[in-house]
Design an enzyme around this catalytic site. Structure first.
Site, PDB file in Angstrom:
ATOM      1  CD  GLU A 250      -2.368   2.318   1.643  1.00  0.00           C
ATOM      2  OE1 GLU A 250      -1.863   2.960   0.815  1.00  0.00           O
ATOM      3  OE2 GLU A 250      -1.949   2.051   2.980  1.00  0.00           O
ATOM      4  CB  CYS A 284      -1.670   7.317   1.680  1.00  0.00           C
ATOM      5  SG  CYS A 284      -2.686   5.483   3.173  1.00  0.00           S
TER       6      CYS A 284
END
Ligand code: ADP
Length: 478
Positions: A250, A284
């Site tokens: 990720e 993020c």
């Protein structure tokens, strides 16, 4: 609050490096040293991996019910100790206490979710035309897995990996970010308190490069789940090739948020405030590029600025605030670079001061820049700070092209009063997750993850446990 910690969790209990070397943790809020963690050597990491392998031989045969029970207890422990855990997160990471409380609950959600998923690991049976043949597919735990986690959600990023790994029957070694190991070690304490068997979970600290290399070259480590920068993610892909590990990555994001002409401006502004300023923008999936229809851009921007002006900044430890200091000076330096580059290339400053360096503090005041364009670094790089960057568009096709103009593909958002329009736009966006009239998209039961250079693999729910399971197909004749 004072925390002292000179051990990590490894090799059967609380462990200190034989070298006696440690690393100081500095709170971005108080700017004081709040604790120390040991710097493990390569040899100590190799021994840690061996301990994990031994624990795996037993843990893999534990019943799903037992694993579910442990995970449920862990979730309850986090909720019971929420206030203390939130205080640790807030102190070492900088986010407001109420956001840290949210992170503890979010972490507990993963534990509950994976307590349930542990019970749903199934075996498939496939029909063969030959009736004497039996075809079965068994899901087996991958083995020893490693998690490398970032500092922005120091408890949740680790817990979601750990919960899925343990539910699957894997043993787990975590390497938290050097900025925020104390939240991770508090989770280690929770594991000890609820009776997670010895060495099933180990939490190690030390030099990222040294530890990373040991994990990646080990044949025993079968999977690595990483959340962090695209740069390190690419390095792990290279390093994993020699031993062919399963990776879940990720990586960075560059989320666009499209505001259509028919959007409900009030609701969209609230969504943008949440999707941009949570954790001071150090998320993020934070909105990185706000793309607004030209006919409503002025009205939207005015309303947005009026809401931003109500946000409070961190002043001292005992007062509530909305925006905390950034994690370190390097984070501020990046923001200064991106915003001054944008300004030089024609962006207009609509609100707030242009960020600048201050050796005494990493607090960055919110700032709004309009007229951003793909010629600017701010368009392509993750900002990770309380900076709003605005561009306008005249039709939806243009908005979609602008939104997709990035190497990243983690999260995107769209606001429209017509849900069908929202869904149709979402389908054209090359991102792993899309919020339609919603910027609070994280959910323990949904597949969190991206495409393109935002990585691969998913975390959360049934999608996440698959990362820690491998298939074995058996064909037998009776
Ligand atoms: P950020 O720039 O946001 O700190 P990083 O990708 O550098 O993001 O860090 C995310 C995690 O990756 C942290 O735990 C960090 O210590 C770790 N890390 C950094 N470099 C390496 C490396 N060479 N090998 C393994 N892990 C690393």
């Amino acid at each position: 609050m004072k925390i002292e910690q000179a051990s990590c969790l490894a090799q059967g209990g609380w462990f200190q490096s034989a070298t006696g070397e440690s690393h100081a943790i500095i709170s971005p809020k108080t700017r004081h040293i709040i604790g120390r963690v040991p710097m493990l050597t390569a040899e100590e990491i190799r021994a840690t991996i061996s301990h994990s392998q031994r624990a795996f031989q037993k843990w893999r045969h534990s019943t799903p019910q037992f694993r579910a029970e442990i995970l449920t207890k862990l979730g309850a422990y986090l909720i019971e100790h929420c206030d203390r855990l939130a205080a640790i997160i807030s102190l070492e990471q900088g986010k407001p206490h109420r956001e840290a409380v949210g992170e503890v609950h979010y972490s507990a959600d993963y534990l509950q979710c994976y307590a349930e998923e542990a019970l749903r690991i199934t075996r498939d049976s496939i029909q063969d035309p030959n009736p004497s043949k039996q075809l079965t597919v068994t899901r087996r735990p991958l083995g020893v897995v490693v998690a490398i986690t970032p500092w922005n959600f120091p408890l949740a990023m680790l817990t979601r990996k750990m919960a899925a790994a343990l539910a699957a029957g894997c043993t787990f070694i975590a390497k938290p970010a050097p900025e925020t190991p104390l939240s991770a070690l508090a989770l280690g304490e929770a594991c000890c308190a609820v009776g997670v068997p010895i060495d099933v979970v180990q939490i190690v600290t030390g030099d990222a490069e040294i530890l990373g290399k040991e994990f990646m070259k080990s044949k025993t480590v079968r999977g690595v789940s990483f959340t962090g920068s695209t740069e390190v993610g690419k390095l792990l892909i290279k390093q994993s090739s020699d031993t062919v590990k399963k990776l879940t990555l990720e990586l960075g994001g560059n989320a666009p948020c499209i505001i259509c002409q028919d959007a409900d401006i009030e609701k969209a502004v609230q969504g943008v405030i949440l999707g941009k300023f949570r954790n001071a923008g150090q998320v993020c999936i934070a909105i990185n590029r706000l793309l607004i229809h030209e006919n409503i851009a002025q009205r939207f921007t005015e309303k947005l600025i009026s809401e931003i002006s109500k946000l409070t900044l961190y002043e001292r430890e005992d007062a509530a605030y909305d925006i905390g200091p950034l994690i370190n000076q390097a984070a501020v330096e990046k923001i200064v670079r991106l915003t001054s580059d944008a300004k030089q290339k024609g962006a207009s400053l609509c609100y707030g001061p242009l960020p600048s360096l201050n050796p005494q503090s990493t607090l960055v005041k919110p700032c709004v820049l309009s007229d951003i364009s793909p010629s600017m670094a701010i368009w392509h790089e993750e900002v990770f700070g309380p900076i709003v960057s605005i561009a306008t568009f005249s039709n939806i096709d243009e908005a979609i092209t602008l939104a997709n103009n990035t190497d990243y593909g983690l999260a995107a958002y769209v606001y429209s009063s017509d849900l069908k329009t929202g869904h149709n736009i979402a389908l054209e966006l090359d991102f792993g997750m899309v919020g339609v009239n919603d910027t609070a998209i994280s959910n323990a039961r949904a597949p969190f993850g991206g495409i393109k250079q935002s990585g691969f693999g998913r975390e959360g729910g049934a999608y996440g446990i698959a990362e820690y399971l491998e298939l074995q197909y058996q064909s037998s004749i009776s």
